[in-house]
Design an enzyme around this catalytic site. Sequence first.
Site, PDB file in Angstrom:
ATOM      1  N   ASP A   1       0.816  -1.214   0.000  1.00 52.76           N
ATOM      2  CA  ASP A   1       0.000   0.000   0.000  1.00 52.76           C
ATOM      3  C   ASP A   1       0.850   1.265   0.000  1.00 52.76           C
ATOM      4  O   ASP A   1       0.469   2.284  -0.581  1.00 52.76           O
ATOM      5  CB  ASP A   1      -0.932   0.008   1.214  1.00 52.76           C
ATOM      6  CG  ASP A   1      -2.157  -0.862   0.994  1.00 52.76           C
ATOM      7  OD1 ASP A   1      -2.086  -1.773   0.148  1.00 52.76           O
ATOM      8  OD2 ASP A   1      -3.180  -0.633   1.663  1.00 52.76           O
TER       9      ASP A   1
ATOM     10  N   SER B   1      -5.206   5.079   5.397  1.00 54.04           N
ATOM     11  CA  SER B   1      -4.154   4.174   5.828  1.00 54.04           C
ATOM     12  C   SER B   1      -4.235   4.000   7.333  1.00 54.04           C
ATOM     13  O   SER B   1      -4.674   4.900   8.052  1.00 54.04           O
ATOM     14  CB  SER B   1      -2.791   4.763   5.455  1.00 54.04           C
ATOM     15  OG  SER B   1      -1.758   4.135   6.178  1.00 54.04           O
TER      16      SER B   1
END
Length: 553
Positions: free
Chosen positions: A78, A467
Amino acid sequence: MISDRVKKGLKRAPNRSLLKACGYTDEELERPFIGVVNSFTEVVPGHIHLRDIAEAVKKGIYANGGTAFEFNTMAICDGIAMGHEGMKYSLPSREIIADTVESMAKAHGFDGLVLIPSCDKIVPGMIMGAIRTGLPFIVVTGGPMFPGELRGKKYDLISVFEGVGACAAGKITEEELKEIEDIACPGAGSCAGLFTANTMACLTEAMGLSLPYCATSHATTAEKIRIAKRSGMRIVDLVRNNITPDKILTKEAFENAILVDLALGGSTNTTLHIPAIANEVKPKFITLDDFDRLSGEVPHIASLRPGGEHFIIDLHRAGGIPAVLKVLEEKIRKECLTVSGKTIGEIIKEVKYIDYSVIRPVDNPVHETAGLRILKGSLAPNGAVVKIGAVNPKMYKHEGPARVFDSEEEAVDAILGGDIERGDVVVIRYEGPAGGPGMREMLAPTSAICGMGLDDSVALITDGRFSGGSRGPCIGHVSPEAMAGGPIAIVEDGDIIKIDMINKKLDLALDEEEIKERLAKWKKPEPKVKKGYLARYAKLVSSADEGAVLRYD
């Protein structure tokens, strides 16, 4: 054994011949077949060491009389995918991973599985696929990265992201940012704070799917190798005793995971992944309402990065997840079985040490309220999520004018360009599961806000997600999303948005008639992606409040 369907009897001579072509002997074919699901890759720091862990797992399988068959699935980083088109593929990759695990296990007649994930979507994806098989399985998460150090101070990946904002604001030089960039991520492992990867590892252990201390045992340690080896040994026992997922993944097991999540102040992504995992057991087995209900049962007991001071290495040295369970003992469902063969209650009884400066007692918590909070209101009728444990208390209640952007890139340009004023509420929409498509993480804009020192006065609201490294007043997963015609689609620049995290409210300060009129005029935009996997994903994906799983109907 299930593997008998591929190895027993006259008709299976061709099958056996192919297995022998792989080097397996007649003696090995008599044993339980254990699939070792690796996700090694050379592009993801959380996965670059997984070959070593897989070798340890296989040694354990053979030591206890099983036969190991290693295969791989994909893994997206990510952090590397962050801030550009690549992030659109991150959450959708969870479904591909689940499909590959299911397909490989079913096609080859394995009797059990050892899952070796590490980073964000790989952990839930593997578990989802394994549940579909109905086979006994055990999870060996890859382990956290150690923090970086520079001049006596510790750093992690979020230090770099926030450093970009600090550099843009003139608080540090480009040379100082380069110094941080070079040391923040010192080697293998999932990023060093309680971000999504480590949160999911902790919840996997709390659910009973990993051996004790697996979640916080660091990536490159001998302890991790020993846990991997014991996990390989243990899966053979699980197969022999037919300890299938339904015996472990009860409603109470999921509640234990949520309680640990809320107490630690984990990533908001868990409100996608835990319902998605539970959905493989039973549709709507776990919903946002369960997070909301359980949030009143536990306080926030650990000050972990990104919102706090401690790293996962500190949590591990303080006693790990068993110590967290011990601190929460009065609320934990202790009867739940785990892959260790022990109940959660038995694991709690074996805890010998807790560092209460890191894992705080419930009567002296970091915050009186749980680390995550579900908000609802006229802007988010089906819910939204905030990591309240990482929010400045001054921003628990906030009213401000909307600054509306239809993509992450537009918002980042405005923030770094100095176009956002104190008091503003940044709204980023058409970034939901279907609208993005892929529900990108908004780490770049949140880090820019924090790095520029605006996190005590500027809120960010999105139908995308964040996130696990995001901190500040960041409210995500707004449902229904803009692409589905949710109220976030009709917000205009200057509209007043009311945030009340204490009372779990998120409202657009318009009367009901005005909202209805705007919604009636709204027209669904053309899809951003019209071919390939993301186009198919956008057509099939459910809402964030349902875990963003793919619909079957």
